[in-house]
Write a protein that holds these residues in place. Sequence first.
Motif, short mmCIF file in Angstrom:
data_model
loop_
_atom_site.label_atom_id
_atom_site.label_comp_id
_atom_site.label_asym_id
_atom_site.label_seq_id
_atom_site.Cartn_x
_atom_site.Cartn_y
_atom_site.Cartn_z
N VAL A 297 83.46 57.32 -6.09
CA VAL A 297 82.14 56.87 -6.10
C VAL A 297 82.04 55.77 -7.05
CG1 VAL A 297 79.89 57.52 -6.42
CG2 VAL A 297 81.45 59.07 -5.36
N GLY A 298 82.57 56.04 -8.29
CA GLY A 298 82.51 55.10 -9.39
C GLY A 298 83.23 53.71 -9.01
N GLY A 299 84.54 54.16 -8.47
CA GLY A 299 85.18 52.69 -8.00
C GLY A 299 84.51 51.92 -7.10
N LEU A 300 84.11 52.49 -5.84
CA LEU A 300 83.32 51.76 -5.03
C LEU A 300 81.96 50.94 -5.65
CD1 LEU A 300 83.00 54.35 -2.05
CD2 LEU A 300 84.14 52.25 -2.34
N ALA A 301 81.38 51.73 -6.87
CA ALA A 301 80.14 51.09 -7.45
C ALA A 301 80.49 49.85 -8.27
CB ALA A 301 79.70 52.06 -8.20
N VAL A 302 81.84 49.95 -8.73
CA VAL A 302 82.27 48.77 -9.75
C VAL A 302 82.66 47.80 -8.60
CG1 VAL A 302 84.28 47.97 -11.06
CG2 VAL A 302 83.02 50.27 -11.37
#
Length: 909
Positions: A297-302
């Motif tokens: 999730v965090g990777g997609l957000a970045v």
Amino acid sequence: MEPSLFTYIWRHSKADQIWTLIVVLVAMPLVFYAYELPKKIVNGPIAGGEGLDLPGAQKDFLKFEFSVPEWISETGTFTLYGGIPLDRFSYLYALCAAFLLLVCINGLFKYYINTYKGRVGERMLRRLRYSLLDRILRFPQSQFRRIQASQMATMIKDEVEPLGAFIGDAFVTPVFQGGLALVAMAFILAQNVILGCVALGVVLAQAVIIPRLRRRLLDLSRRRQLESRALAGRVGELVDGIQEIHVNDASNYERAEMASRLSRIFFIRYELFQRKFFIKFLNNFLAQFTPFLFYLVGGLAVIQGEMDLGSLVAVIAAYKDLPSPIRELINWDQSRLDVQIKYSQVIEQFESDNMIPPEMQEPVTETVPPLAGNVSASNLGVTDDTGATLLQRTTFNVPIEGQTAVVGLVNSGAESTSEVLAKLLLPTNGGIEIGGKDVKDMSESTLGRRLGYVGPDPYLTLASIRDNLLYGLRHVPLRDPEGETRTALELSESKRSANTLLDIDAEWVDYEAAGVSGREELDERIVEVLKTVDLAEDIFELGLRGSIDPASDPELAEQVLTARRELRGRLETLPLSELVEPFDPTKYNHHATLAENLLFGTAVGDEFAPEILASNAYFLEVLHATGLDKELFEMGREIARTVIELFSGLPEDHPFFEQLSFMDAEEMPEYEAVIARTAGLDVEKMKADDLTMLLKLPFAYIEPRHRLGLMTDDLEARLLEARTKFSADLPEDLADAIEFYEPEVYNAASSLQDNVLLGRVAYGIADAHSQVHAAIQAVLSELKLRDAVFEVGLNFSVGSGGKRLTSLQRQKLSLARALLKRPDLLIVNRAFASLNANNQDQMVARVLEAVKPADGKGGSGMFWVLQNPSSATHFDYALVFEDGTVAEKGKPNELNKSGSKLAEMIEQS
């Protein structure tokens, strides 16, 4: 005691708990900053954010600026400190240094908190153990009939141990670990709400699921504790009742019963491990599942620009520290429930009705006034905890300074009366008064110093005979020890743990109570009372069998050598010359074993112990080097063949086997098998176990005793050569494993008697041992060494419960202890049952003579429950018990008439 563990903790460590909580709260902001700094490092100097990617850009380090209302500042900010302007590289160095500093500070905080709470926990554990021990000392006597000593010891030693670890964590852990978790969670939520919700969801799942799964663990832990406690009690019963087990052939029944208990414990622990590690697996899975979601999730957000890289790195770093405090909180919750169960179960066992009030055992340093007046019982009744009547409507009145005989059959009430008088048994109704004061209201300082009690089965502590004799004179510390024995910190911790501040290293012996002024007079008084109870000669014999350290007492060691020379001179003349063969370094001693001749010394420890000598590597090396291994092997085989041939048809209890010092009847089948296995084999080809068994036989061989004609002059000469080689080549690491016999050197590993003799008594001469023993005693008396030997005997350790002494010796020692403190009233309850009637009568007469007033000193009154009724004629007054009450009372001579109860008992005895 407090029913709740938390109540107990808060009551006794409130200040410490509050201080620890303050330190924890102070540490929380620093923890938050430790999470914030990595974000600043990544987004600032590393990624070039905040304008640092521009040429010549600077950033203020340590700038403290706060948002404030505009009416305070037009800019809406208030700057406390403007900071230090730094370029990009310097700013990176400064932030990294600040991060490292925060890591160190937070580590120091954790170190201090953990150390402090550990100290608090250990202090509270010490307090709890002391409280439990104190309660044991205040139990009524009836309580000890319902408890097992081994279970009490297990609870105090083992079961409360986990409580100490938890006490320090009781209030600190939920605040500290909860604070860490909240800080980490707040930081994650501040960076990204979605990631924060994911982390929060996993944490809530852990908080709900894991405790539910652990409820069964708590039940299993409780059952394991109860079963383990029962096992400890059962093992204690096995040790105490080992004699009954053997005489009833119950050993296999006991093995089966113990196997059943061990089986139950095994399956409880097996289920516990299964559930425990499943929970651990689930917990670890949830902890590792969250980073997976963070990366996804965090990777997609970045990638989509909804979150900067520094924030994701900071979130992952913060979550790395989140599972640990969550896990600690879950563990704390389980420990809380577990230790509360343990605490409740333990204090339940230490609760009792009729506990002795603490004020009854307060230390009293002043001289306790003597007891005077009469011993009076009024309508005395006693019922035990099963409802059986021990005493009923018992009334009598005798002078305390008088000599009162108490006569009656077993369970007639006589024993119970003496126990009530000694406050070992509490009356159900009525009571006993001494000088108008009820015994049950008297303090232990009064009864313990002014009364003496000797029961039928006295208990002695694991200490020397001297210490057990002086036990009745050690009430409170009377004189300070030489030098400081305790530091200020030790005293402070004792006080904070509610332990007694009495110094065990102080001088406790009450010389005045013994009627002496110092150590020398006390020694004389000890000899006097031991002679009264006919124990002095036994102590002297124990001294002869005892040993001393010549380095600690060189004077006595030299005196023993003088006694050795004197005895050696007497042994050179007839008829004593034929009774002893001295140890001579140049000669073979025919009355010592072959192994003793080879060692020519006393083994220290197990290295050269006789039972394992045949497997000692160095000893076998010496035999091989001198060629004796083969010869002794053949000698052992010859001994085995001869013994089997002579004794194989005899029953195991035949007296001939008493002459065999090297083989038991049970071992004969084993030796038959060994002879068959080794037929025709050389020493080099034999199994080590077979060789060891055969070598054991010649090692124990003594020609004058066993008379198998196996010793020759040539063999003796070769054994002397081996003796010389054994001592000459002895490795340095084995130098302390043996004390060699030397004519002019005291042997520290041998007894006093063996040092005086330094030889062996001849076999085959009638009464040789008693004649030699008499000669040793005569020499010691002439050299005035009897007192020194007696002193060694007083230092003899009696063993656990005094079991190294005989039952009669324990009773005599208990009576001597009571006589030593010169009580106003001496109570003797059915003691000396193992003596015959004549010896009992002599004991009574000696004791009564010893307690009479003499030389201006007061004597002791007697209240003696007699085993032999005919001894009542020695006393001034008699109480005759029957069916739990006094049937007759008066002067023995007047009661001893035809038709009286006393006369009937005397006639039957």
